[in-house]
Design a protein around this motif. Structure first.
Motif, PDB file in Angstrom:
ATOM      1  N   CYS A 209       0.833  -1.208   0.000  1.00 21.14           N
ATOM      2  CA  CYS A 209       0.000   0.000   0.000  1.00 21.14           C
ATOM      3  C   CYS A 209       0.863   1.253   0.000  1.00 21.14           C
ATOM      4  O   CYS A 209       0.567   2.232  -0.700  1.00 21.14           O
ATOM      5  N   ILE A 210       1.935   1.238   0.779  1.00 18.20           N
ATOM      6  CA  ILE A 210       2.872   2.364   0.788  1.00 18.20           C
ATOM      7  C   ILE A 210       3.452   2.564  -0.610  1.00 18.20           C
ATOM      8  O   ILE A 210       3.495   3.687  -1.140  1.00 18.20           O
ATOM      9  N   ALA A 211       3.900   1.474  -1.216  1.00 19.95           N
ATOM     10  CA  ALA A 211       4.566   1.559  -2.517  1.00 19.95           C
ATOM     11  C   ALA A 211       3.620   2.007  -3.625  1.00 19.95           C
ATOM     12  O   ALA A 211       4.047   2.668  -4.582  1.00 19.95           O
ATOM     13  N   LEU A 212       2.334   1.664  -3.499  1.00 20.93           N
ATOM     14  CA  LEU A 212       1.387   1.943  -4.579  1.00 20.93           C
ATOM     15  C   LEU A 212       0.697   3.299  -4.468  1.00 20.93           C
ATOM     16  O   LEU A 212       0.075   3.748  -5.426  1.00 20.93           O
ATOM     17  N   GLU A 213       0.810   3.942  -3.327  1.00 18.47           N
ATOM     18  CA  GLU A 213       0.131   5.238  -3.184  1.00 18.47           C
ATOM     19  C   GLU A 213       0.588   6.271  -4.208  1.00 18.47           C
ATOM     20  O   GLU A 213      -0.243   6.998  -4.770  1.00 18.47           O
ATOM     21  N   LEU A 269       6.622   2.513   6.465  1.00 19.98           N
ATOM     22  CA  LEU A 269       5.602   1.804   7.230  1.00 19.98           C
ATOM     23  C   LEU A 269       5.895   1.895   8.726  1.00 19.98           C
ATOM     24  O   LEU A 269       4.985   2.093   9.539  1.00 19.98           O
ATOM     25  N   ARG A 270       7.170   1.769   9.097  1.00 23.80           N
ATOM     26  CA  ARG A 270       7.532   1.915  10.514  1.00 23.80           C
ATOM     27  C   ARG A 270       7.218   3.323  10.998  1.00 23.80           C
ATOM     28  O   ARG A 270       6.718   3.510  12.118  1.00 23.80           O
ATOM     29  N   ARG A 271       7.517   4.323  10.171  1.00 27.79           N
ATOM     30  CA  ARG A 271       7.258   5.701  10.593  1.00 27.79           C
ATOM     31  C   ARG A 271       5.761   5.975  10.758  1.00 27.79           C
ATOM     32  O   ARG A 271       5.344   6.628  11.713  1.00 27.79           O
ATOM     33  N   ASN A 272       4.965   5.474   9.820  1.00 24.20           N
ATOM     34  CA  ASN A 272       3.517   5.656   9.951  1.00 24.20           C
ATOM     35  C   ASN A 272       2.999   5.052  11.254  1.00 24.20           C
ATOM     36  O   ASN A 272       2.170   5.653  11.954  1.00 24.20           O
ATOM     37  N   THR A 273       3.488   3.846  11.557  1.00 26.32           N
ATOM     38  CA  THR A 273       3.048   3.141  12.762  1.00 26.32           C
ATOM     39  C   THR A 273       3.462   3.909  14.013  1.00 26.32           C
ATOM     40  O   THR A 273       2.658   4.114  14.934  1.00 26.32           O
TER      41      THR A 273
END
Length: 320
Positions: A209-213, A269-273
């Motif tokens: 999802c991160i890569a496709l945004e 993804l780690r930063r979003n979390t």
């Protein structure tokens, strides 16, 4: 702060306040931002205008941007530009827009923003992901999608989830299954609870999802992940199922699988979390209205709709 971010922040072009042909305040950059094609853009932070219609946010730039990739998301007359690989700070989102005047030249009305933090491993998040799009359309509010890994949150600040799974209260468990079925019927979705594999490892799906945004494929990809797991009982942790989803949404599976293995995507993804934890979140889905007003759960979307409506139609001033 991410290494190398300070240098980019210092080199950010400063804005020039201008007025458009119809008198609106527009803030133009003196030179384009690296990574965005198409020339100078208007850069402002919401809320942008005071009651007199003067800009109050154009110089509020984020510090510490390590990656210069900027992505445009269009929603009616508002364009939301997401800056990736920035620090774990709230309000990383820059809004760029041409705001129309109201009837009779009234001051421009600001647009509200929804941030939706989500992990496809949750059935209630499937419900919320579906319904928030309808709420956003009704309220004319852009959605900023924030993929997370909710297991990391449970491990650090919300281990009670694991305790309930290990020793569920039978009556509460039975009601939860009924509740899911009721919400799914209301939304026209199918949820099979529990699926064969539960809980599921969604790290690859959320990285995807991160890569496709940036290419506008996050929503259809996430919808397919939710459906395949919660409706069709497929193992969305497997490369084969993810490849099938890629074909469904017209994405090259080899390219995506390579992208989700990249350090940049893993770090985002780690930063979003971590950002969700820093902002007071504890699970999925978590929704923010205008960056600060937090709501948790699919069943709070009525309150999200109300919050957006109140911001669009503020209460009249009290009479003396």
């Amino acid at each position: 702060m991410d290494e190398g971010g300070a240098g980019f922040a210092a080199s950010m072009p400063r804005p020039e306040a201008q007025r458009s042909a119809d008198g609106d305040v527009v803030n133009r950059l003196k030179r384009p931002i690296t990574g965005h094609e198409g020339g100078p853009v208007a850069i402002v932070m919401a809320p942008t205008f005071d009651e007199a219609g003067e800009d109050i946010g154009a110089t509020r730039f984020m510090a510490g941007i390590a990656n210069r990739t900027i992505v445009e998301q269009t929603h009616r007359d508002i364009r939301a530009f997401r800056i990736y690989d920035g620090p774990s700070e709230a309000h990383r989102h820059v809004l760029a827009r041409d705001i129309p005047r109201g009837p009779g030249g009234a001051c421009p009305r600001r647009k509200e923003m929804i941030e939706f933090f989500f992990d496809c491993s949750s059935p209630f998040t499937y419900l919320g992901f579906h319904e928030v799009q309808r709420v956003a359309a009704e309220c004319e509010a852009p959605v900023i999608w924030r993929p997370i890994l909710v297991g990391g949150i449970f491990n650090t600040i919300n281990p009670s989830v694991y305790a309930f799974r290990a020793n569920p209260a039978p009556a509460k468990q039975a009601y939860m299954i009924k509740d899911l079925a009721d919400w799914a019927r209301l939304y026209g979705l199918t949820i099979r609870m529990p699926p064969t594999i539960f809980p599921i490892n969604t790290v690859k799906a959320m990285r995807a999802c991160i890569a496709l945004e940036p290419e506008g494929k996050l929503v259809p990809f996430a919808e397919a992940v939710f459906r395949r797991y919660w409706s069709e009982d497929q193992d969305v942790s497997s490369d084969a199922v993810l490849a099938g989803i890629c074909e469904e949404v017209a994405v090259d599976p080899d390219r995506l699988l390579a992208a989700i293995a990249s350090d940049a995507v893993k770090a985002q993804l780690r930063r979003n979390t971590q950002e969700l934890v820093d902002r007071g979140g504890f699970g999925t889905p978590t929704i923010f209205v205008d960056g600060e007003d937090m709501y948790f759960g699919n069943d709070r979307l009525g309150l999200v709709r109300d919050a957006l409506s109140r911001r669009r139609s503020p209460s009249p001033a009290k009479q003396d």
